[in-house]
Scaffold this motif. Structure first.
Motif, PDB file in Angstrom:
ATOM      1  N   MET A   1       0.843  -1.176   0.000  1.00 27.15           N
ATOM      2  CA  MET A   1       0.000   0.000   0.000  1.00 27.15           C
ATOM      3  C   MET A   1       0.891   1.243   0.000  1.00 27.15           C
ATOM      4  O   MET A   1       1.843   1.325   0.750  1.00 27.15           O
ATOM      5  N   ASN A   2       0.585   2.210  -0.850  1.00 29.01           N
ATOM      6  CA  ASN A   2       1.377   3.431  -0.941  1.00 29.01           C
ATOM      7  C   ASN A   2       0.853   4.523  -0.019  1.00 29.01           C
ATOM      8  O   ASN A   2      -0.341   4.627   0.216  1.00 29.01           O
ATOM      9  N   PHE A   3       1.779   5.331   0.438  1.00 23.47           N
ATOM     10  CA  PHE A   3       1.477   6.483   1.266  1.00 23.47           C
ATOM     11  C   PHE A   3       2.220   7.675   0.678  1.00 23.47           C
ATOM     12  O   PHE A   3       3.304   7.517   0.128  1.00 23.47           O
ATOM     13  N   TYR A   4       1.650   8.834   0.806  1.00 26.64           N
ATOM     14  CA  TYR A   4       2.309  10.055   0.375  1.00 26.64           C
ATOM     15  C   TYR A   4       2.498  10.965   1.582  1.00 26.64           C
ATOM     16  O   TYR A   4       1.627  11.047   2.447  1.00 26.64           O
ATOM     17  N   ALA A   5       3.635  11.641   1.615  1.00 28.23           N
ATOM     18  CA  ALA A   5       3.929  12.600   2.677  1.00 28.23           C
ATOM     19  C   ALA A   5       4.451  13.879   2.042  1.00 28.23           C
ATOM     20  O   ALA A   5       5.045  13.853   0.968  1.00 28.23           O
ATOM     21  N   LYS A   6       4.220  14.989   2.711  1.00 27.55           N
ATOM     22  CA  LYS A   6       4.694  16.274   2.203  1.00 27.55           C
ATOM     23  C   LYS A   6       6.215  16.352   2.286  1.00 27.55           C
ATOM     24  O   LYS A   6       6.812  15.905   3.253  1.00 27.55           O
ATOM     25  N   THR A   7       6.810  16.947   1.275  1.00 31.65           N
ATOM     26  CA  THR A   7       8.231  17.274   1.327  1.00 31.65           C
ATOM     27  C   THR A   7       8.353  18.646   1.983  1.00 31.65           C
ATOM     28  O   THR A   7       7.341  19.282   2.310  1.00 31.65           O
ATOM     29  N   LEU A   8       9.565  19.127   2.151  1.00 27.75           N
ATOM     30  CA  LEU A   8       9.759  20.462   2.718  1.00 27.75           C
ATOM     31  C   LEU A   8       9.084  21.506   1.830  1.00 27.75           C
ATOM     32  O   LEU A   8       8.471  22.461   2.323  1.00 27.75           O
ATOM     33  N   LYS A   9       9.139  21.312   0.520  1.00 33.99           N
ATOM     34  CA  LYS A   9       8.468  22.234  -0.405  1.00 33.99           C
ATOM     35  C   LYS A   9       6.957  22.210  -0.168  1.00 33.99           C
ATOM     36  O   LYS A   9       6.302  23.252  -0.167  1.00 33.99           O
ATOM     37  N   GLY A  10       6.400  21.037   0.050  1.00 35.96           N
ATOM     38  CA  GLY A  10       4.970  20.911   0.329  1.00 35.96           C
ATOM     39  C   GLY A  10       4.589  21.555   1.645  1.00 35.96           C
ATOM     40  O   GLY A  10       3.546  22.216   1.757  1.00 35.96           O
ATOM     41  N   ILE A  11       5.426  21.385   2.641  1.00 36.58           N
ATOM     42  CA  ILE A  11       5.176  22.009   3.950  1.00 36.58           C
ATOM     43  C   ILE A  11       5.224  23.524   3.819  1.00 36.58           C
ATOM     44  O   ILE A  11       4.369  24.235   4.368  1.00 36.58           O
ATOM     45  N   ALA A  50      -8.162  12.874  -9.770  1.00 37.39           N
ATOM     46  CA  ALA A  50      -7.347  12.925  -8.553  1.00 37.39           C
ATOM     47  C   ALA A  50      -5.960  12.319  -8.774  1.00 37.39           C
ATOM     48  O   ALA A  50      -4.970  12.830  -8.253  1.00 37.39           O
ATOM     49  N   LYS A  51      -5.887  11.251  -9.559  1.00 35.49           N
ATOM     50  CA  LYS A  51      -4.586  10.632  -9.826  1.00 35.49           C
ATOM     51  C   LYS A  51      -3.666  11.595 -10.566  1.00 35.49           C
ATOM     52  O   LYS A  51      -2.467  11.622 -10.328  1.00 35.49           O
ATOM     53  N   LYS A  52      -4.248  12.403 -11.445  1.00 38.54           N
ATOM     54  CA  LYS A  52      -3.468  13.400 -12.185  1.00 38.54           C
ATOM     55  C   LYS A  52      -2.861  14.416 -11.206  1.00 38.54           C
ATOM     56  O   LYS A  52      -1.698  14.780 -11.324  1.00 38.54           O
ATOM     57  N   TYR A  53      -3.651  14.848 -10.230  1.00 40.61           N
ATOM     58  CA  TYR A  53      -3.148  15.819  -9.257  1.00 40.61           C
ATOM     59  C   TYR A  53      -2.066  15.213  -8.365  1.00 40.61           C
ATOM     60  O   TYR A  53      -1.072  15.858  -8.060  1.00 40.61           O
ATOM     61  N   LEU A  54      -2.240  13.969  -7.951  1.00 39.11           N
ATOM     62  CA  LEU A  54      -1.207  13.304  -7.158  1.00 39.11           C
ATOM     63  C   LEU A  54       0.088  13.191  -7.954  1.00 39.11           C
ATOM     64  O   LEU A  54       1.170  13.440  -7.422  1.00 39.11           O
ATOM     65  N   LYS A  55      -0.046  12.827  -9.209  1.00 36.32           N
ATOM     66  CA  LYS A  55       1.137  12.712 -10.062  1.00 36.32           C
ATOM     67  C   LYS A  55       1.829  14.064 -10.192  1.00 36.32           C
ATOM     68  O   LYS A  55       3.057  14.158 -10.100  1.00 36.32           O
ATOM     69  N   TRP A  56       1.060  15.136 -10.373  1.00 37.56           N
ATOM     70  CA  TRP A  56       1.627  16.473 -10.499  1.00 37.56           C
ATOM     71  C   TRP A  56       2.327  16.888  -9.200  1.00 37.56           C
ATOM     72  O   TRP A  56       3.448  17.407  -9.237  1.00 37.56           O
ATOM     73  N   LEU A  57       1.688  16.649  -8.045  1.00 35.64           N
ATOM     74  CA  LEU A  57       2.301  16.984  -6.755  1.00 35.64           C
ATOM     75  C   LEU A  57       3.618  16.231  -6.566  1.00 35.64           C
ATOM     76  O   LEU A  57       4.590  16.781  -6.051  1.00 35.64           O
ATOM     77  N   GLU A  59       5.581  14.989  -9.078  1.00 32.94           N
ATOM     78  CA  GLU A  59       6.558  15.484 -10.055  1.00 32.94           C
ATOM     79  C   GLU A  59       7.114  16.850  -9.667  1.00 32.94           C
ATOM     80  O   GLU A  59       8.279  17.145  -9.928  1.00 32.94           O
ATOM     81  N   GLU A  60       6.285  17.680  -9.043  1.00 32.77           N
ATOM     82  CA  GLU A  60       6.718  19.023  -8.636  1.00 32.77           C
ATOM     83  C   GLU A  60       7.382  19.028  -7.262  1.00 32.77           C
ATOM     84  O   GLU A  60       7.705  20.077  -6.723  1.00 32.77           O
ATOM     85  N   ASN A  61       7.559  17.837  -6.677  1.00 32.63           N
ATOM     86  CA  ASN A  61       8.262  17.654  -5.405  1.00 32.63           C
ATOM     87  C   ASN A  61       7.535  18.283  -4.210  1.00 32.63           C
ATOM     88  O   ASN A  61       8.162  18.733  -3.263  1.00 32.63           O
ATOM     89  N   TYR A  62       6.199  18.312  -4.254  1.00 28.95           N
ATOM     90  CA  TYR A  62       5.428  18.744  -3.092  1.00 28.95           C
ATOM     91  C   TYR A  62       5.194  17.565  -2.150  1.00 28.95           C
ATOM     92  O   TYR A  62       4.979  17.754  -0.957  1.00 28.95           O
ATOM     93  N   ILE A  63       5.226  16.356  -2.708  1.00 28.00           N
ATOM     94  CA  ILE A  63       5.028  15.148  -1.912  1.00 28.00           C
ATOM     95  C   ILE A  63       6.052  14.101  -2.323  1.00 28.00           C
ATOM     96  O   ILE A  63       6.671  14.189  -3.379  1.00 28.00           O
ATOM     97  N   THR A  64       6.199  13.117  -1.468  1.00 31.03           N
ATOM     98  CA  THR A  64       7.046  11.969  -1.757  1.00 31.03           C
ATOM     99  C   THR A  64       6.245  10.728  -1.404  1.00 31.03           C
ATOM    100  O   THR A  64       5.310  10.791  -0.608  1.00 31.03           O
ATOM    101  N   ASN A  65       6.584   9.610  -2.000  1.00 33.01           N
ATOM    102  CA  ASN A  65       5.824   8.403  -1.684  1.00 33.01           C
ATOM    103  C   ASN A  65       6.743   7.279  -1.244  1.00 33.01           C
ATOM    104  O   ASN A  65       7.933   7.299  -1.456  1.00 33.01           O
ATOM    105  N   GLY A  66       6.130   6.288  -0.641  1.00 36.00           N
ATOM    106  CA  GLY A  66       6.832   5.094  -0.193  1.00 36.00           C
ATOM    107  C   GLY A  66       5.821   4.096   0.298  1.00 36.00           C
ATOM    108  O   GLY A  66       4.693   4.461   0.610  1.00 36.00           O
TER     109      GLY A  66
END
Length: 155
Positions: A1-11, A50-57, A59-66
């Motif tokens: 299962m994937n999770f996304y978290a904000k990067t420093l840029k997102g914060i 929504a998937k498009k927005y997640l992908k954009w976030l 790619e723009e380094n607002y979030i990271t996944n793992g």
């Protein structure tokens, strides 16, 4: 299962509301907390794209996944609610507090490079960039929550 978290840029985007992120993507950014699954984020957004927005976030380094097996604590999440400006005196107190707590709990030579980097910062925002490293170095001590609370009075 994937999770996304904000990067420093997102914060920083959450704090500053620069306008670079549209309202739908911003709502999704809010949900990216490292604990909410991808399916839950998409379901809560309720948008077909929504998937498009997640992908954009991503790619723009607002979030990271793992995946959840590699999920670790994102200490930068703690910084979201801090005031955007601190006085020079508060900045000095925060910087000295971080250096002194590392010295106290890890000894004179423990985390020496981190202490040096913290000593050389010029402003509060640069100092906040070292918060995650400081927190990781201190998290194993039972006083961590109290130390973090004390630091946030000035950071």
């Amino acid at each position: 299962m994937n999770f996304y978290a904000k990067t420093l840029k997102g914060i920083n985007e959450m704090r500053s509301r620069s306008g670079e992120v549209n309202p739908t993507a911003r709502r999704m950014l809010i949900l990216c907390n490292g604990q909410t699954s991808t399916d839950q984020i998409i379901g809560a957004a309720g948008k077909a794209d929504a998937k498009k927005y997640l992908k954009w976030l991503l790619e723009e380094n607002y979030i990271t996944n793992g995946d959840e097996s590699k999920q670790s604590r994102d200490y930068n999440q703690d910084l979201v609610m801090l005031p955007s400006h601190r006085s020079a005196a508060e900045f000095d107190k925060a910087k000295n507090f971080m250096i002194n707590t590392i010295g106290h709990f890890h000894g004179q030579y423990g985390y020496l490079s981190l202490k040096t980097e913290i000593a050389n910062v010029k402003d509060c925002f640069e100092l906040r960039g070292f918060y995650a490293e400081w927190a990781e170095s201190m998290e194993s001590f039972k006083q961590f929550d109290k130390l973090k609370s004390d630091l946030f009075k000035f950071l």
